[in-house]
Design an enzyme around this catalytic site. Structure first.
Site, PDB file in Angstrom:
ATOM      1  N   ASP A   8      -0.985   0.825   2.452  1.00  0.00           N
ATOM      2  CA  ASP A   8      -2.263   0.273   2.901  1.00  0.00           C
ATOM      3  C   ASP A   8      -3.123   0.035   1.667  1.00  0.00           C
ATOM      4  OD1 ASP A   8      -4.313  -0.634   4.430  1.00  0.00           O
ATOM      5  OD2 ASP A   8      -4.565   1.188   5.606  1.00  0.00           O
ATOM      6  N   ALA A   9      -2.944  -1.140   1.060  1.00  0.00           N
ATOM      7  CA  ALA A   9      -3.614  -1.461  -0.196  1.00  0.00           C
ATOM      8  C   ALA A   9      -4.700  -2.508  -0.025  1.00  0.00           C
ATOM      9  CB  ALA A   9      -2.581  -1.957  -1.213  1.00  0.00           C
ATOM     10  N   LYS A  10      -4.542  -3.393   0.984  1.00  0.00           N
ATOM     11  CA  LYS A  10      -5.502  -4.470   1.267  1.00  0.00           C
ATOM     12  C   LYS A  10      -5.835  -5.277   0.012  1.00  0.00           C
ATOM     13  CE  LYS A  10      -7.616  -2.143   5.258  1.00  0.00           C
ATOM     14  NZ  LYS A  10      -6.943  -0.835   5.194  1.00  0.00           N
ATOM     15  N   ARG A  11      -4.826  -5.596  -0.757  1.00  0.00           N
ATOM     16  CA  ARG A  11      -5.025  -6.364  -1.974  1.00  0.00           C
ATOM     17  C   ARG A  11      -5.193  -7.843  -1.658  1.00  0.00           C
ATOM     18  NH1 ARG A  11      -6.177  -1.792  -3.989  1.00  0.00           N
ATOM     19  NH2 ARG A  11      -4.976  -0.967  -5.739  1.00  0.00           N
TER      20      ARG A  11
END
Length: 296
Positions: free
Chosen positions: A95-98
């Site tokens: 879960d990085a939401k890059r």
């Protein structure tokens, strides 16, 4: 050669059910477990979750921010956990939401490369620099067999500020969220790239809408706590990550109300499972209860 993420996800769901458990070692939870807010406390927390759940649930979803805040020692904890979780059979969704452009997005996508020290099966990404900004990550995912979950219709209170905004283009007037959905649907259609005309929904209905051998590797993040589903997911061809079950207010009936019974939905629970720790048996029992409810 690594099977595409969509196929591996379908196999994992068939074996263990669709549950995804978030690994979110935020400070209040560390305190509840009577652990210090330190790399040592982080390691003890993470070890307990991985030991309890990696052999039980289909997907584990560590939140990168909670490890980055402890610097290199925190990332070392996560690297070890990812290796052990994948070895035990769970898929790891980072879960990085890059979200960025060009070589920077390409670098973020390296998490999907098998030679990366923190190699994962899939990651979350943000599309709000434009759908084309994510093309480097799409290319890497296709090359490595990795997966992407793209933020589309989140359920935080002010999400509609951007996600409901209207865009007028050659397709017509659509919400920003629907543009994201349509783009991801295109990624799951062989041969389609950003900039091409959108594929006709009817032409991709042979791509299974629920888990199976043809599940696509590109999915969406759509909150399980929405009052209504205000985007059209028809013909998506890939999975939907639905966070918000349990403490955030979402329920299994909400999943069925929003997505029906045919969509390839990966429901996400975090606090309702993690609150059962630090006892490993209690963590496993909490996850098992959700798996049974989802199967009912």
């Amino acid at each position: 050669m690594t099977l595409p993420f969509g196929r591996r996800l379908a196999d994992a769901v068939a074996a263990r059910g669709p549950l995804c458990v978030g690994i979110d070692p935020h400070v209040p939870l560390l305190e509840k477990w009577e652990l210090p807010d330190s790399p040592e406390g982080l390691a003890r927390f993470t070890d307990a979750v991985v030991d309890a759940l990696a052999g039980t649930v289909a997907v584990l979803k560590p939140q990168l921010a909670f490890y980055e805040r402890h610097g290199s020692r925190g990332l070392a904890v996560l690297e070890d956990a990812v290796v052990r979780a994948r070895a035990a059979g769970s898929l790891v969704l980072l879960d990085a939401k890059r979200g960025d452009i060009g070589s920077t997005m390409d670098a973020y996508a390296d998490y999907l490369r098998p030679e990366h020290p923190l190699a994962v099966d899939a990651m979350t990404v943000s599309p709000f620099l434009g759908p084309g900004s994510l093309q480097p990550a799409v290319d890497t995912a296709r090359l490595t067999g990795g997966g992407l979950f793209v933020l589309a219709r989140t359920s935080n209170p002010d999400a509609g500020t951007l996600q409901h905004a209207l865009v007028t283009d050659g397709v017509g007037e659509r919400s920003v969220a629907q543009v994201v959905v349509d783009t991801v649907r295109g990624w799951n259609t062989p041969g389609w790239v950003v900039g091409d005309p959108l594929p006709d929904i009817g032409s991709v209905r042979d791509v299974a809408s629920r888990f199976g051998p043809t599940t696509g590797s590109f999915g969406l993040v759509v909150g399980a706590t929405l009052r209504e589903l205000d985007v059209d997911l028809a013909g998506l061809g890939g999975p939907v990550l639905a966070p918000g079950l349990g403490a955030q207010g979402g329920s299994v009936p909400d999943l069925r109300r929003l997505f029906g019974t045919d969509a390839a939905v990966v429901p996400t629970v975090s606090r309702d499972v993690l609150a059962a720790g630090p006892d490993r048996a209690a963590l496993r029992a909490a996850a098992d209860r959700w798996t049974e409810e989802l199967a009912g």
